[in-house]
Each structure stands twice: as C-alpha cells, then as structure tokens.
Design a protein around this motif. Structure first.
Motif, PDB file in Angstrom:
ATOM      1  N   ASP A 165      18.911 -11.538  17.243  1.00  0.00           N
ATOM      2  CA  ASP A 165      17.893 -12.708  17.205  1.00  0.00           C
ATOM      3  C   ASP A 165      18.605 -13.867  16.886  1.00  0.00           C
ATOM      4  O   ASP A 165      19.535 -13.635  15.951  1.00  0.00           O
ATOM      5  CB  ASP A 165      17.004 -12.358  16.061  1.00  0.00           C
ATOM      6  N   ILE A 166      18.799 -14.933  17.674  1.00  0.00           N
ATOM      7  CA  ILE A 166      19.401 -16.214  17.585  1.00  0.00           C
ATOM      8  C   ILE A 166      18.606 -17.018  16.376  1.00  0.00           C
ATOM      9  O   ILE A 166      19.250 -17.863  16.104  1.00  0.00           O
ATOM     10  CB  ILE A 166      19.531 -17.070  18.723  1.00  0.00           C
ATOM     11  N   CYS A 167      17.693 -16.501  15.868  1.00  0.00           N
ATOM     12  CA  CYS A 167      16.799 -17.407  14.710  1.00  0.00           C
ATOM     13  C   CYS A 167      16.719 -16.199  13.638  1.00  0.00           C
ATOM     14  O   CYS A 167      16.359 -15.206  13.842  1.00  0.00           O
ATOM     15  CB  CYS A 167      15.526 -17.801  15.330  1.00  0.00           C
ATOM     16  N   LEU A 168      17.120 -16.828  12.528  1.00  0.00           N
ATOM     17  CA  LEU A 168      16.835 -16.254  11.255  1.00  0.00           C
ATOM     18  C   LEU A 168      15.448 -15.501  11.142  1.00  0.00           C
ATOM     19  O   LEU A 168      14.543 -16.321  11.244  1.00  0.00           O
ATOM     20  CB  LEU A 168      17.411 -16.969  10.069  1.00  0.00           C
ATOM     21  N   ARG A 228      15.239 -17.195  22.755  1.00  0.00           N
ATOM     22  CA  ARG A 228      14.793 -16.285  21.759  1.00  0.00           C
ATOM     23  C   ARG A 228      13.959 -14.930  22.350  1.00  0.00           C
ATOM     24  O   ARG A 228      14.179 -13.889  21.905  1.00  0.00           O
ATOM     25  CB  ARG A 228      14.259 -16.705  20.470  1.00  0.00           C
ATOM     26  N   SER A 326      28.758 -17.977  17.078  1.00  0.00           N
ATOM     27  CA  SER A 326      28.559 -17.850  15.450  1.00  0.00           C
ATOM     28  C   SER A 326      29.413 -18.764  14.957  1.00  0.00           C
ATOM     29  O   SER A 326      30.008 -19.664  15.589  1.00  0.00           O
ATOM     30  CB  SER A 326      28.895 -16.562  14.964  1.00  0.00           C
ATOM     31  N   GLN A 401      30.520 -26.288  11.187  1.00  0.00           N
ATOM     32  CA  GLN A 401      29.577 -25.777  10.594  1.00  0.00           C
ATOM     33  C   GLN A 401      28.676 -26.700  10.067  1.00  0.00           C
ATOM     34  O   GLN A 401      29.092 -27.778   9.938  1.00  0.00           O
ATOM     35  CB  GLN A 401      30.040 -24.795   9.374  1.00  0.00           C
ATOM     36  N   LEU A 409      16.635 -27.244  13.003  1.00  0.00           N
ATOM     37  CA  LEU A 409      16.514 -26.043  12.251  1.00  0.00           C
ATOM     38  C   LEU A 409      15.194 -25.442  11.611  1.00  0.00           C
ATOM     39  O   LEU A 409      14.598 -24.589  11.288  1.00  0.00           O
ATOM     40  CB  LEU A 409      17.648 -26.105  11.179  1.00  0.00           C
ATOM     41  N   ASN A 413      14.314 -22.180  12.986  1.00  0.00           N
ATOM     42  CA  ASN A 413      15.309 -21.470  12.360  1.00  0.00           C
ATOM     43  C   ASN A 413      16.500 -20.923  12.830  1.00  0.00           C
ATOM     44  O   ASN A 413      16.663 -19.535  12.740  1.00  0.00           O
ATOM     45  CB  ASN A 413      14.328 -20.102  11.761  1.00  0.00           C
ATOM     46  N   ARG A 415      19.915 -19.486  13.949  1.00  0.00           N
ATOM     47  CA  ARG A 415      21.093 -19.269  13.124  1.00  0.00           C
ATOM     48  C   ARG A 415      22.112 -20.344  13.286  1.00  0.00           C
ATOM     49  O   ARG A 415      22.213 -21.293  13.928  1.00  0.00           O
ATOM     50  CB  ARG A 415      21.722 -18.027  13.667  1.00  0.00           C
ATOM     51  N   PRO A 416      23.040 -20.475  12.008  1.00  0.00           N
ATOM     52  CA  PRO A 416      24.316 -21.220  12.075  1.00  0.00           C
ATOM     53  C   PRO A 416      24.995 -20.772  13.226  1.00  0.00           C
ATOM     54  O   PRO A 416      25.424 -19.759  13.472  1.00  0.00           O
ATOM     55  CB  PRO A 416      24.766 -21.118  10.766  1.00  0.00           C
TER      56      PRO A 416
END
Length: 426
Positions: A165-168, A228, A326, A401, A409, A413, A415-416
C-alpha cells in the motif's frame, strides 16, 4: 495337419504342447467373422461351449475380449467339459472312439492358460502391430506440449506477492496537523498564476523538456488514489529483482504491458505470478496528451522551430511503469531501450510524472555519474525526453525526505517517498 512348439508322449500317443491346428484338419477350429461367431475357445458369449474354461488375468481386460474378472486363476465349470474343450483348442480330437487322453488337470490348466492368453493378445494387437484402442498404451498417450508442462510448473511455483500500500493505513482517528490556510492559499495562487501566464518549463537539451509544477494538486490526488487502488489488486506493486538475485530499491507495477527486469522483455503476463497487468486509466491518457501538446508549445517558443515533431515526436502510450521509491530508494544510471526498434528509431518520448518527495535526477550521454547533469524533480513536475535524447542514461541518486506537499499528504496519506509514473509507447 498339426503344428506345435514341442511334442511329448502320453501313453504312447503324441501330445503337442502349445500347438494349434489349421482349419482344414479341424472343422471345429472356429467360425468366420461373417457368420457372427468367434473361435469356440474364446470364451465369448457367442460360443457353443457353455462350460468353457475362463482365464482371468490380474490386470483389467478391455471390453469385448471375451474374458472377465481380476484374478489370475483358472475357473472351470464342469471339469470334463473343460478338459474336452481345451484339448480341442490344442489340436487334439477328443471325439475319436476309444481314445483316452490322459492329461492331468495341471497340464490342461497350463495349456489352456497359454492358449487363452495367446487369444487375448491376438484380439488386442492387430497384424500391423498397432495397439488396439481399448487397451491403454504408453505409445498412444497424447504427448503433452512443452508449453503445457511449463504452464503447469509455473502454476505450482507461482510466488505469493504481498500487497503493498503506497498510502499509510489510517488507524482510528489520529489527530493530524492540517496545512495552514496561508499555505493552502499560496498553492492555489500558484496554480492560478501558472494557468494565466502559461506553463513554467525548461528545455534541458534537444528533445528533453521539464515542466515544473505541472500537475495540479487535484491531479496528483487522483493519480495517487488510482495507483493505490490498482497497486493493491492483481498485478499490483511488488519488489522486482534481477537474475542474480539482486533486488531493486523500489516497488514496481506495470500498466498495459508487463516489463520483466530480468529479461528486459515486455509481455502480457508477469512471470513471477502470472498476473495480468492492469490497464491504463483513461484520465492518465488525457494528462499525457495535454503534456505532449504543452511540451510542443514550449519547444516552439524556446527554439523557434517550425516542425517541433522532428525535435520531440508525439506518442500514444500503451505502457506505464509505476515506481514507488521509499526514503532510501534509488535507481542507477540506465537506458530505457526495451521498447520496439520502431519506437526507439522514431524517438518516441518517455513521459515521467513525479509525486510526493523530491528526487535528485541524473542524466547523461554516458554511463558515468561524475559526468552526469543533475536536476531536482519535485511533486507535480513532468519530465519528457524523446527525439535525440530518447536513449540518454538517467537515474535517481537520492530521495529528499519530508519535501512532499502537506496538502497532498493530508488528502492521500501517501507514504514518505516518491511516486513516479513513466509512460511510453511500445
């Protein structure tokens, strides 16, 4: 006239073991097929010998052989009739008056077994040596194609891909700091300014264009959500690797056609799990078409060229490779040269979308990091390289980062890291 494999003497009379007689000397030998009768010793239901001995082999027999049962014993129905029947089948004439054949039950049993087994084989193997269809044979088994065997092995050896999942995940209702109203207003003003003044972009070299902040926040949110949803389904994100076992420092998903990093080939299935690549969403096609149009306008403005298609050709994508880097993700210098020779010869461009954290992007005519030029790709940037720049070496050396837009975001949501989409025409 009698013919046999051997002759012994019983009580002064000749006894032929395993022999047989021709039809001229023994009228009871058998009837022709045209009369609908078989040999009396066949044991079939058409035989007049109701008390014929029946030989039952251990293996199952085909239908129509005249034999039945699963054992290898010889059953008799009336001992005297069985002895008379077997003697007749061996070429002896039991009807001669006064003649007594002194055969033991063991010898008759053995001779009948040999005779009946010969009859059974004669009905299952024809003169030409071909095997009867009712008898299973290894030679007649349909050959399996190598592709069928490979497919079976591949099904057994399919890898299990863990969804990425690319989203948290949203656990409970966490308290998140929303971007201030000042930040939101600044982003909206920048979008309005770009629309009014025209797209801000640079021609980095012939055939290579960078469109800064090209994708609006709304477009970026739609792209993240679409990727996603596709990435969690069949053919979604996975960690690719090379033949030597080395893994790429990213997650990858292919749309339209699958690209295999081990072989450098495109295909309709992903070899690692035989998954079909998802299709390219319609909204992505619309964005690519707009990018090409605006890139042509920028090239014409900067170079005053009359035929921008010669510098940067148009293309209709049928492949999209989606990579997620990442915070520690990277990709060494390489060329995108696995498309068709026709596509490469025409210089059909590669179009790259960047979303999320910024990345340090290198490009060069040679595969040497020290001689490569560097540019920063931020969230919303679009890079196009085609024409004479189609086969440049390029790569990502670092992800910066915490540089993703806060509003992005908040909405997704994400991910970093960095979400990158590269479109191309095979």
């Amino acid at each position: 006239m009698y013919r046999g494999r051997g002759c012994t003497t019983r009580g002064g009379r000749p006894f032929y073991r395993g022999g047989y007689s021709d039809q001229s000397s023994n009228p009871d030998y058998g009837m022709s097929e045209s009369r609908g009768r078989r040999s009396p010793w066949s044991g079939s239901r058409h035989s007049n010998h109701e008390n014929a001995a029946v030989y039952r082999p251990r293996m199952p027999l085909p239908v129509g052989s005249g034999l039945r049962g699963q054992n290898d014993t010889l059953e008799t129905q009336g001992t005297s009739d069985a002895l008379s029947h077997c003697s007749s089948s061996m070429g002896l004439n039991p009807s001669v008056e006064g003649e007594k054949i002194e055969l033991s039950l063991v010898e008759v049993t053995e001779s009948c077994a040999v005779s009946l087994l010969h009859h059974d084989l004669s009905h299952n193997v024809n003169i030409s040596g071909s095997v009867d269809k009712s008898e299973p044979s290894q030679e007649r088994s349909p050959p399996q194609s190598s592709s069928g065997i490979d497919d079976l092995n591949q099904v057994k050896c399919q890898a299990v891909i863990e969804p990425f999942d690319i989203c948290l995940p949203k656990i409970g209702t966490p308290i998140m700091l929303k971007p201030s109203l000042l930040v939101k207003n600044r982003e909206k003003r920048n979008e309005i300014k770009r629309s009014a003044e025209g797209q801000i972009g640079n021609v980095l070299r012939p055939g290579m264009v960078l469109l800064k902040k090209y994708l609006s926040l709304g477009d970026q949110v739609k792209i993240v959500r679409a990727c996603r949803a596709l990435g969690l389904g069949s053919g979604g994100f996975y960690q690719p690797g090379y033949r030597d076992g080395a893994k790429l420092h990213l997650k990858m998903m292919c749309l339209g056609k699958n690209w295999d990093p081990e072989t450098g080939n495109y295909g309709d299935l992903r070899p690692i799990d035989r998954a079909v690549p998802p299709g390219i969403p319609r909204e992505f096609f619309q964005l690519v078409e707009k990018v090409i149009k605006d890139s042509h306008s920028l090239v014409q403005l900067k170079t005053k060229a009359s035929h921008v298609e010669h510098i940067l050709p148009s293309m209709k994508p049928n492949i999209c490779i989606v990579n997620f880097y990442s915070a520690s993700g990277r990709l060494g210098l390489h060329q995108d040269k696995d498309e068709s020779p026709e596509s490469l010869h025409k210089g059909l461009p590669v179009i790259s979308f960047s979303i999320g954290d910024a990345a340090e992007f290198l490009y060069s005519d040679q595969r040497e990091v020290d001689k490569a030029e560097k540019v920063e790709l931020e969230s919303g940037d679009v890079l196009v390289f085609g024409g004479s720049s189609r086969l440049i070496f390029h790569g990502v050396t670092a992800i910066k980062q915490k540089t993703a837009p806060g509003s992005l975001l908040e909405e997704t949501n994400l991910r970093p890291g960095r979400l990158n989409l590269t479109f191309r025409e095979y």
